[in-house]
Scaffold this motif. Structure first.
Motif, PDB file in Angstrom:
ATOM      1  N   GLU A 124       2.885  24.885  30.926  1.00 10.66           N
ATOM      2  CA  GLU A 124       3.276  26.166  31.047  1.00 10.66           C
ATOM      3  C   GLU A 124       4.191  26.402  32.151  1.00 10.66           C
ATOM      4  O   GLU A 124       4.954  27.499  31.980  1.00 10.66           O
ATOM      5  N   ALA A 125       4.047  25.866  33.399  1.00 15.44           N
ATOM      6  CA  ALA A 125       5.058  26.011  34.436  1.00 15.44           C
ATOM      7  C   ALA A 125       6.257  25.854  34.008  1.00 15.44           C
ATOM      8  O   ALA A 125       7.595  26.481  34.389  1.00 15.44           O
ATOM      9  N   THR A 126       6.524  24.592  33.291  1.00 11.90           N
ATOM     10  CA  THR A 126       7.801  24.081  32.880  1.00 11.90           C
ATOM     11  C   THR A 126       8.357  25.142  31.837  1.00 11.90           C
ATOM     12  O   THR A 126       9.454  25.096  31.817  1.00 11.90           O
ATOM     13  N   LYS A 127       7.632  25.500  30.958  1.00  8.28           N
ATOM     14  CA  LYS A 127       7.855  26.341  29.757  1.00  8.28           C
ATOM     15  C   LYS A 127       8.572  27.520  30.622  1.00  8.28           C
ATOM     16  O   LYS A 127       9.633  28.072  29.954  1.00  8.28           O
ATOM     17  N   LEU A 128       8.001  28.144  31.505  1.00 12.36           N
ATOM     18  CA  LEU A 128       8.597  29.272  32.307  1.00 12.36           C
ATOM     19  C   LEU A 128       9.915  29.167  32.732  1.00 12.36           C
ATOM     20  O   LEU A 128      10.964  29.721  32.725  1.00 12.36           O
ATOM     21  N   TRP A 129       9.968  27.719  33.516  1.00 12.48           N
ATOM     22  CA  TRP A 129      11.259  27.426  33.980  1.00 12.48           C
ATOM     23  C   TRP A 129      12.360  27.258  33.100  1.00 12.48           C
ATOM     24  O   TRP A 129      13.311  27.581  33.058  1.00 12.48           O
ATOM     25  N   LEU A 130      11.744  26.391  31.832  1.00 14.64           N
ATOM     26  CA  LEU A 130      12.945  26.172  30.764  1.00 14.64           C
ATOM     27  C   LEU A 130      13.321  27.576  30.136  1.00 14.64           C
ATOM     28  O   LEU A 130      14.537  27.720  29.791  1.00 14.64           O
ATOM     29  N   ASP A 131      12.488  28.556  29.971  1.00 18.64           N
ATOM     30  CA  ASP A 131      12.977  29.772  29.209  1.00 18.64           C
ATOM     31  C   ASP A 131      14.031  30.638  30.266  1.00 18.64           C
ATOM     32  O   ASP A 131      14.982  31.016  30.021  1.00 18.64           O
ATOM     33  N   ALA A 132      13.850  30.187  31.703  1.00 24.92           N
ATOM     34  CA  ALA A 132      14.757  30.854  32.451  1.00 24.92           C
ATOM     35  C   ALA A 132      16.060  30.302  32.441  1.00 24.92           C
ATOM     36  O   ALA A 132      17.259  30.620  32.421  1.00 24.92           O
ATOM     37  N   ALA A 133      15.819  28.998  32.450  1.00 28.47           N
ATOM     38  CA  ALA A 133      17.129  27.861  32.564  1.00 28.47           C
ATOM     39  C   ALA A 133      18.085  27.727  31.191  1.00 28.47           C
ATOM     40  O   ALA A 133      19.076  27.698  31.221  1.00 28.47           O
ATOM     41  N   THR A 134      17.464  28.323  30.099  1.00 25.00           N
ATOM     42  CA  THR A 134      18.136  28.470  28.780  1.00 25.00           C
ATOM     43  C   THR A 134      18.365  29.838  28.434  1.00 25.00           C
ATOM     44  O   THR A 134      18.509  30.130  27.167  1.00 25.00           O
ATOM     45  N   ALA A 135      18.246  30.916  29.481  1.00 24.73           N
ATOM     46  CA  ALA A 135      18.119  32.205  28.678  1.00 24.73           C
ATOM     47  C   ALA A 135      19.601  32.700  28.304  1.00 24.73           C
ATOM     48  O   ALA A 135      20.804  32.158  28.546  1.00 24.73           O
ATOM     49  N   PRO A 136      19.519  33.203  27.052  1.00 29.24           N
ATOM     50  CA  PRO A 136      20.829  33.479  26.443  1.00 29.24           C
ATOM     51  C   PRO A 136      21.912  34.389  27.194  1.00 29.24           C
ATOM     52  O   PRO A 136      21.319  35.265  28.039  1.00 29.24           O
ATOM     53  N   THR A 171      21.006  14.529  23.752  1.00 30.57           N
ATOM     54  CA  THR A 171      20.461  14.833  24.959  1.00 30.57           C
ATOM     55  C   THR A 171      19.926  16.531  24.832  1.00 30.57           C
ATOM     56  O   THR A 171      20.603  17.366  24.319  1.00 30.57           O
ATOM     57  N   LEU A 172      18.599  16.693  25.345  1.00 32.73           N
ATOM     58  CA  LEU A 172      18.399  18.281  25.176  1.00 32.73           C
ATOM     59  C   LEU A 172      17.942  18.449  26.719  1.00 32.73           C
ATOM     60  O   LEU A 172      16.702  18.633  27.094  1.00 32.73           O
ATOM     61  N   ALA A 173      18.819  18.648  27.623  1.00 34.00           N
ATOM     62  CA  ALA A 173      18.483  19.389  28.835  1.00 34.00           C
ATOM     63  C   ALA A 173      19.515  20.548  29.119  1.00 34.00           C
ATOM     64  O   ALA A 173      20.593  20.518  28.545  1.00 34.00           O
ATOM     65  N   PRO A 174      18.804  21.611  29.824  1.00 39.14           N
ATOM     66  CA  PRO A 174      19.696  22.735  30.112  1.00 39.14           C
ATOM     67  C   PRO A 174      20.912  22.439  30.752  1.00 39.14           C
ATOM     68  O   PRO A 174      20.830  21.451  31.550  1.00 39.14           O
ATOM     69  N   ILE A 175      21.677  23.140  30.476  1.00 40.10           N
ATOM     70  CA  ILE A 175      23.134  23.250  31.136  1.00 40.10           C
ATOM     71  C   ILE A 175      23.132  24.052  32.348  1.00 40.10           C
ATOM     72  O   ILE A 175      22.710  25.466  32.167  1.00 40.10           O
ATOM     73  N   ASP A 176      23.142  24.088  33.556  1.00 37.04           N
ATOM     74  CA  ASP A 176      23.035  24.830  34.484  1.00 37.04           C
ATOM     75  C   ASP A 176      23.575  26.136  34.519  1.00 37.04           C
ATOM     76  O   ASP A 176      25.081  26.208  34.445  1.00 37.04           O
ATOM     77  N   LEU A 177      23.211  27.072  34.490  1.00 35.23           N
ATOM     78  CA  LEU A 177      23.916  28.719  34.223  1.00 35.23           C
ATOM     79  C   LEU A 177      24.871  28.794  35.444  1.00 35.23           C
ATOM     80  O   LEU A 177      25.581  29.713  35.180  1.00 35.23           O
ATOM     81  N   ARG A 178      24.579  28.267  36.420  1.00 32.45           N
ATOM     82  CA  ARG A 178      25.291  28.484  37.931  1.00 32.45           C
ATOM     83  C   ARG A 178      26.530  27.948  37.839  1.00 32.45           C
ATOM     84  O   ARG A 178      27.513  28.186  38.403  1.00 32.45           O
ATOM     85  N   LEU A 179      26.635  27.110  36.721  1.00 37.58           N
ATOM     86  CA  LEU A 179      28.079  26.510  36.517  1.00 37.58           C
ATOM     87  C   LEU A 179      29.187  27.254  35.754  1.00 37.58           C
ATOM     88  O   LEU A 179      30.076  26.674  35.471  1.00 37.58           O
ATOM     89  N   ILE A 180      28.517  28.377  35.121  1.00 39.76           N
ATOM     90  CA  ILE A 180      29.226  28.807  33.955  1.00 39.76           C
ATOM     91  C   ILE A 180      29.794  30.179  34.521  1.00 39.76           C
ATOM     92  O   ILE A 180      29.087  31.062  35.054  1.00 39.76           O
ATOM     93  N   ASP A 181      31.040  30.454  34.078  1.00 41.82           N
ATOM     94  CA  ASP A 181      31.742  31.846  34.253  1.00 41.82           C
ATOM     95  C   ASP A 181      31.897  32.439  33.074  1.00 41.82           C
ATOM     96  O   ASP A 181      32.908  32.033  32.329  1.00 41.82           O
ATOM     97  N   THR A 182      31.228  33.141  32.557  1.00 44.69           N
ATOM     98  CA  THR A 182      31.159  33.713  30.982  1.00 44.69           C
ATOM     99  C   THR A 182      32.678  34.379  30.876  1.00 44.69           C
ATOM    100  O   THR A 182      33.042  34.370  29.706  1.00 44.69           O
ATOM    101  N   LYS A 183      33.140  34.939  31.870  1.00 42.38           N
ATOM    102  CA  LYS A 183      34.653  35.664  31.538  1.00 42.38           C
ATOM    103  C   LYS A 183      35.404  34.500  31.269  1.00 42.38           C
ATOM    104  O   LYS A 183      36.574  34.829  30.764  1.00 42.38           O
ATOM    105  N   MET A 184      35.472  33.238  31.430  1.00 42.82           N
ATOM    106  CA  MET A 184      36.368  32.220  31.088  1.00 42.82           C
ATOM    107  C   MET A 184      36.106  31.567  29.544  1.00 42.82           C
ATOM    108  O   MET A 184      36.664  30.734  29.172  1.00 42.82           O
ATOM    109  N   MET A 185      35.040  32.255  28.993  1.00 46.71           N
ATOM    110  CA  MET A 185      34.715  31.577  27.814  1.00 46.71           C
ATOM    111  C   MET A 185      34.808  32.386  26.659  1.00 46.71           C
ATOM    112  O   MET A 185      35.065  33.660  26.629  1.00 46.71           O
ATOM    113  N   SER A 186      35.225  31.775  25.557  1.00 51.50           N
ATOM    114  CA  SER A 186      35.346  32.611  24.349  1.00 51.50           C
ATOM    115  C   SER A 186      33.955  33.071  23.563  1.00 51.50           C
ATOM    116  O   SER A 186      32.988  32.155  23.979  1.00 51.50           O
TER     117      SER A 186
END
Length: 117
Positions: A102-114, A63-78
């Protein structure tokens, strides 16, 4: 994973074999509240493990779909967990980018930002 006959649980009765596809469904459920689940399909593949005494298997994420960054609390991650997420998102960008406009690429870049490690 809830599909049978193979599963990773005490209820599993069928050994995992290369070529099988299983679902990986980590989640959190708040009693009388809500639930969050991330579900990916995983392919059982051969694994190279130094010093292994028998053939080993691993999982390849299909499966190649972004994991929603709003679900993530990086303080809880190693650091290892953050690296895994960043590597997964880099793969999503790399493999999905050529197939979207191109519009989807822009969304994808934001959704998968490191995320910072």
């Amino acid at each position: 994973m809830h599909e049978g006959p193979a599963r990773i649980s005490k209820l599993g009765t069928t050994p995992l074999k290369r070529g099988m596809i299983l679902s990986n469904e980590p989640g959190y459920y708040k009693t009388d509240g809500f639930g969050i689940r991330i579900e990916n399909l995983e392919l059982v593949v051969a694994a190279e493990v130094a010093g292994a005494e028998k053939p080993m298997n691993a999982f390849e994420t299909l499966t190649l779909a972004p994991i929603d960054l709003r679900l993530i609390d990086t303080k809880m991650m190693s650091d290892d967990e953050l690296r895994w997420l960043n590597d997964y998102h880099a793969r999503v960008r790399r493999e999905v980018h050529p197939h979207v406009d191109e519009a989807t690429k822009l969304w994808l870049d934001a959704a998968t930002a490191p995320l910072a490690v």
